[in-house]
Design a protein around this motif. Sequence first.
Motif, short mmCIF file in Angstrom:
data_model
loop_
_atom_site.label_atom_id
_atom_site.label_comp_id
_atom_site.label_asym_id
_atom_site.label_seq_id
_atom_site.Cartn_x
_atom_site.Cartn_y
_atom_site.Cartn_z
N UNK A 114 28.89 39.23 21.61
CA UNK A 114 30.10 39.83 21.02
C UNK A 114 30.51 41.15 21.67
N UNK A 115 30.27 41.27 22.96
CA UNK A 115 30.71 42.46 23.68
C UNK A 115 32.21 42.35 23.98
N UNK A 116 32.91 43.44 23.73
CA UNK A 116 34.35 43.48 23.99
C UNK A 116 34.75 44.91 24.33
N UNK A 117 35.42 45.08 25.49
CA UNK A 117 35.83 44.06 26.45
C UNK A 117 34.84 43.91 27.61
N UNK A 118 34.88 42.74 28.22
CA UNK A 118 34.11 42.47 29.43
C UNK A 118 35.11 42.42 30.58
N UNK A 119 34.88 43.24 31.58
CA UNK A 119 35.82 43.36 32.69
C UNK A 119 35.12 43.10 34.02
N UNK A 120 35.83 42.50 34.94
CA UNK A 120 35.26 42.20 36.26
C UNK A 120 36.30 42.51 37.32
N UNK A 121 35.86 43.14 38.40
CA UNK A 121 36.74 43.40 39.53
C UNK A 121 36.29 42.53 40.70
N UNK A 122 37.23 41.91 41.39
CA UNK A 122 36.91 40.98 42.47
C UNK A 122 37.91 41.14 43.61
N UNK A 123 37.48 40.72 44.81
CA UNK A 123 38.43 40.74 45.93
C UNK A 123 39.27 39.47 45.97
N UNK A 124 38.96 38.52 45.12
CA UNK A 124 39.80 37.32 44.97
C UNK A 124 39.58 36.23 46.00
N UNK A 125 38.73 36.47 46.99
CA UNK A 125 38.58 35.49 48.07
C UNK A 125 37.91 34.20 47.62
N UNK A 126 37.09 34.27 46.59
CA UNK A 126 36.32 33.10 46.16
C UNK A 126 36.88 32.44 44.89
N UNK A 127 38.08 32.83 44.52
CA UNK A 127 38.68 32.28 43.31
C UNK A 127 39.35 30.93 43.60
N UNK A 128 38.51 29.94 43.87
CA UNK A 128 39.01 28.57 44.03
C UNK A 128 39.51 28.09 42.67
#
Length: 319
Positions: free
Chosen positions: A101-115
């Motif tokens: 129940x953790x809020x918020x969960x955030x992630x930063x990515x370079x987007x290259x692997x977002x198939x």
Amino acid sequence: MVNTNMAINNYGFKNKQSENFPPMVFTEITNVCNLKCIHCPYVYISKQKFYKPRHMKFAIYKKIVDEVSQFHGTILRLVCPGEPTLHPRLLNMILYAKRQNIYPICCITNGTLLSKKTSLDILKTGIDVIEISLDAIKKDTYEAIRRGSSFEKVMLNTHRLLELRDGMKAHTKIMVSIINQSEAKDEINDFIEYWQDKVDKVIIRTHTSIGGLIKKNNLENAAQNKRWPCPLPWTRIFINVDGYLKFCVEDWLDKTVIGHIEKVSLRQMWKSFTYKQIRDRHLSGEFEKIPYCNNCVDWSARKWDYDYFYALNQVLDKL
């Protein structure tokens, strides 16, 4: 030397919970990246003899999450130096944090692997915020900055992520960011204009030297300002891939290590004399008593009234 002009009353914890626990927990789940961006010291660090590519062990991550879950509203942020989507257990990590129940969960990515599959899998976890670092709106500029990436591929990935999110009616907020560095400064307005109606938030990041590891080429002239206390000791704690606690998120060489998650809890460290001393010295302007802070060239990039908390408050329903 104490700066008597410093308005001490303007600085401090934003609420009672912040006194007891860090409002934001930066967690480096991997130190491996697939790009060689010009504003990132990974290029330098990955060539050093001391560097060993590794992912955070799940046991360490679990210990972090279990404690964060006790303080509702604490931001769990999965961040660089590495690229989070390279961690083989990223989905399990997000799901475990959601179950706690953790809020918020955030992630930063370079987007290259977002198939398509990866994007669907991540969205299905119920992650709250995904930020994609794009850093340009023109192909030549993007590929000159984010070396090793493809502009067309990342643009496709980003648009598809938005379409999948909307199609699923997922609550995940999607943000894109650009660093205000000399190579891209002329594209910032176009970047904002292109993305502002497509994503939940466009973030303009200040270009920092990451603890002096990167040459600054478009920073505010700090010498023109009277130095203020850095907000980090009141707002964030950083945990590196091995579980070491640090008081500065810009410290990629582990010079600000103050403990280990297996030996001291986050709350114990946050409430410790060590942290109190760091805060007191920032408030009194005695930066010379903290060698790492005294040598900081990025302090002017750390604002008290305009940072990641501000961005989250604009896109999240509750925080």
